[in-house]
Design a protein around this motif. Structure first.
Motif, PDB file in Angstrom:
ATOM      1  N   THR A 136       0.779  -1.185  -0.048  1.00 24.54           N
ATOM      2  CA  THR A 136       0.135  -0.052   0.065  1.00 24.54           C
ATOM      3  C   THR A 136       0.957   1.400  -0.094  1.00 24.54           C
ATOM      4  O   THR A 136       0.492   2.233  -0.733  1.00 24.54           O
ATOM      5  CB  THR A 136      -0.990  -0.186   1.266  1.00 24.54           C
ATOM      6  N   ILE A 140       0.470   4.116  -2.819  1.00 26.82           N
ATOM      7  CA  ILE A 140      -0.203   5.305  -2.658  1.00 26.82           C
ATOM      8  C   ILE A 140       0.422   6.176  -1.382  1.00 26.82           C
ATOM      9  O   ILE A 140       0.032   7.339  -1.354  1.00 26.82           O
ATOM     10  CB  ILE A 140      -1.679   5.153  -2.434  1.00 26.82           C
ATOM     11  N   GLN A 150      -7.684   3.230   5.862  1.00 25.76           N
ATOM     12  CA  GLN A 150      -6.843   3.466   4.646  1.00 25.76           C
ATOM     13  C   GLN A 150      -6.889   2.528   3.554  1.00 25.76           C
ATOM     14  O   GLN A 150      -6.891   2.830   2.192  1.00 25.76           O
ATOM     15  CB  GLN A 150      -5.412   3.828   4.870  1.00 25.76           C
ATOM     16  N   TYR A 151      -7.021   1.091   4.016  1.00 23.90           N
ATOM     17  CA  TYR A 151      -7.187   0.140   2.873  1.00 23.90           C
ATOM     18  C   TYR A 151      -8.429   0.285   2.050  1.00 23.90           C
ATOM     19  O   TYR A 151      -8.358   0.095   0.867  1.00 23.90           O
ATOM     20  CB  TYR A 151      -7.227  -1.303   3.857  1.00 23.90           C
ATOM     21  N   ASN A 154      -8.673   3.493   0.232  1.00 20.89           N
ATOM     22  CA  ASN A 154      -8.105   3.648  -1.221  1.00 20.89           C
ATOM     23  C   ASN A 154      -8.685   2.690  -2.094  1.00 20.89           C
ATOM     24  O   ASN A 154      -8.507   2.747  -3.311  1.00 20.89           O
ATOM     25  CB  ASN A 154      -6.604   3.052  -0.711  1.00 20.89           C
ATOM     26  N   ILE A 157     -11.069   4.608  -3.822  1.00 15.49           N
ATOM     27  CA  ILE A 157     -10.385   5.483  -4.739  1.00 15.49           C
ATOM     28  C   ILE A 157     -10.129   4.964  -6.136  1.00 15.49           C
ATOM     29  O   ILE A 157     -10.547   5.361  -7.072  1.00 15.49           O
ATOM     30  CB  ILE A 157      -9.141   6.241  -4.068  1.00 15.49           C
ATOM     31  N   GLU A 158      -9.781   3.770  -6.037  1.00 15.38           N
ATOM     32  CA  GLU A 158      -9.179   3.020  -7.132  1.00 15.38           C
ATOM     33  C   GLU A 158     -10.416   2.807  -8.135  1.00 15.38           C
ATOM     34  O   GLU A 158     -10.461   3.051  -9.224  1.00 15.38           O
ATOM     35  CB  GLU A 158      -8.438   1.733  -6.826  1.00 15.38           C
ATOM     36  N   GLY A 206      -9.569   9.799   2.671  1.00 14.18           N
ATOM     37  CA  GLY A 206     -10.146   9.956   1.402  1.00 14.18           C
ATOM     38  C   GLY A 206     -11.457  10.295   1.350  1.00 14.18           C
ATOM     39  O   GLY A 206     -12.017  11.074   1.965  1.00 14.18           O
ATOM     40  N   LEU A 261      -5.151  -1.610  -5.257  1.00 12.78           N
ATOM     41  CA  LEU A 261      -5.451  -1.176  -3.831  1.00 12.78           C
ATOM     42  C   LEU A 261      -6.750  -2.282  -3.597  1.00 12.78           C
ATOM     43  O   LEU A 261      -6.992  -2.407  -2.539  1.00 12.78           O
ATOM     44  CB  LEU A 261      -5.921   0.285  -3.644  1.00 12.78           C
TER      45      LEU A 261
END
Length: 402
Positions: A136, A140, A150-151, A154, A157-158, A206, A261
């Motif tokens: 990770t 990023i 975060q995992y 992300n 986001i992907e 995010g 991700l």
């Protein structure tokens, strides 16, 4: 040919904000006794038990079950992160399928600390998620703070970059789950929120806001499983819900060899287990009526629609906008409120999902009942990694006796 396996009794506590007022032995006992009462049997009928939890010392399962009975049976303690409860269920099913016994008990429980999950309990040894962290960070960049948002943030986001989904889609998922949770008396959160309120709640990471994240929770769940012969012998056909398929998968090499991700967050293993379960059961995703899905974060629910083949790749946004994830749509996802509203006491989640689907398929879910529910699908994910997917069918079909 493996023996048929049925769930005949389920129970769970109300999920609550972490508190010193209740400890895991009390919660576990409540769930187990509820499951036994639902099945209409005494503890001395249980031949083996499997207990799932994440935070706790060894033999915590014995600490729970000794309060219910001390019959000398084998008791196993399992930890596979957030999928621990379904791991207990999976092992019980395999014990019955393999002819080891006819009546098994799965129990999951958790007593959690307030606030977000910490980043590893032990500082003097390798972190089990260390390789996931490294990948990770390479893709990023990790930031200071809790890792789980975060995992999954992300991963969201992907998906947005690849398929054009937006933060509004995440908010719509969370709004749906909070709306469903209002009708669940065992849910931790029973308040409805608008899409705007969810988007305007505190930013966590995010695209994720606070109301799109599951809370930390205390709670327990339990299930009694039986072979077909035991169901008939004890006259429990009216209670029995068949497990027609169950698949467990772990991470694929793509987690570390590909730059995704979504794969780090478990997308590949979900897809692998889903493919296997549809092939083995012969059930199409379009035949599923109700789903309990591991929505630890709204982003995970979004990508998991595609992993479970509830919609095509890249079609999650369209699926959400059409309302195909709720009552009146293609399939009802998380009628319990899911982890976002119901809560997420890690080891208990898999058994709570099982309980909800059993109630739905029996027609016992009250105000949140999915009309004419016949096929239920359960998805329980643990990072680092393990996923368990379970397919349930309404009613007792004694074909082997015909």
């Amino acid at each position: 040919m493996p023996r048929k396996v049925f769930v005949v009794g389920v129970g769970m506590t109300k999920f609550l904000k972490p508190s010193p007022d209740r400890d895991y032995p009390e919660m576990g006992k409540e769930a187990v006794e509820a499951a036994l009462a639902d099945a209409g049997i005494k503890y001395d009928k249980i031949q083996q038990a499997v207990c799932g939890y994440v935070f706790g010392d060894s033999t915590s399962g014995q600490r729970v079950l000794y309060q219910v009975g001390m019959t000398g049976i084998p008791i196993y303690n399992v930890n596979n992160n957030c999928s621990s409860g379904s791991n207990a269920l999976f092992l019980c099913k395999q014990l019955i399928e393999g002819g080891i016994g006819d009546v098994m008990l799965a129990v999951g429980f958790e007593k959690m600390a307030p606030g977000p999950l910490g980043n590893g309990a032990y500082k003097d040894r390798a972190d089990p998620l260390g390789l996931h962290d490294k990948k990770t960070d390479e893709l990023i960049g990790l930031v200071k703070g809790p890792l789980t948002p975060q995992y999954f943030g992300n991963a969201g986001i992907e998906h947005m970059k690849k398929y054009g989904t937006t933060e509004v889609h995440l908010a719509k998922i969370a709004a749906k789950n909070h709306r469903h949770g209002m009708k669940n008396p065992r849910a931790q959160s029973t308040r409805e929120y608008t899409v705007e309120e969810i988007l305007n709640s505190r930013r966590i990471y995010g695209p994720l806001t606070k109301l799109e994240c599951c809370p930390t929770s205390d709670g327990a769940g339990a299930a009694v499983l039986m072979s077909e012969d035991a169901v008939i012998r004890l006259g429990l056909q009216s209670k029995a819900v068949e497990i027609i398929g169950m698949e467990m998968a772990t991470d694929t090499p793509g987690v570390f060899t590909e730059n995704s991700l979504m794969k780090i967050a478990g997308y590949d293993m979900t897809g692998l287990a889903a493919k296997r379960i549809y092939e083995k059961t012969g059930v199409s995703p379009k035949q599923v009526d109700v789903v309990e899905l591991h929505d630890c974060f709204a982003a995970n629910e979004m990508i998991t629609y595609e992993g479970l083949q509830l919609c095509g790749e890249g079609e999650a946004g369209k699926f959400i906008d059409a309302g195909d994830n709720t009552y009146g749509g293609q399939v009802v996802v998380n009628p319990s409120g899911g982890l976002i509203a119901k809560g997420h006491p890690l080891g208990a989640t898999g058994l709570a999902q099982c309980a909800e689907l059993v109630w739905q398929l029996r027609g016992e879910a009250g105000d949140r009942q999915v009309p004419n529910a016949r096929i239920g699908l359960q998805h329980n994910l643990g990072l680092g990694g393990a996923v368990v997917i379970t397919m349930y069918r309404k009613g007792f079909q004694n074909t082997s006796k015909l």
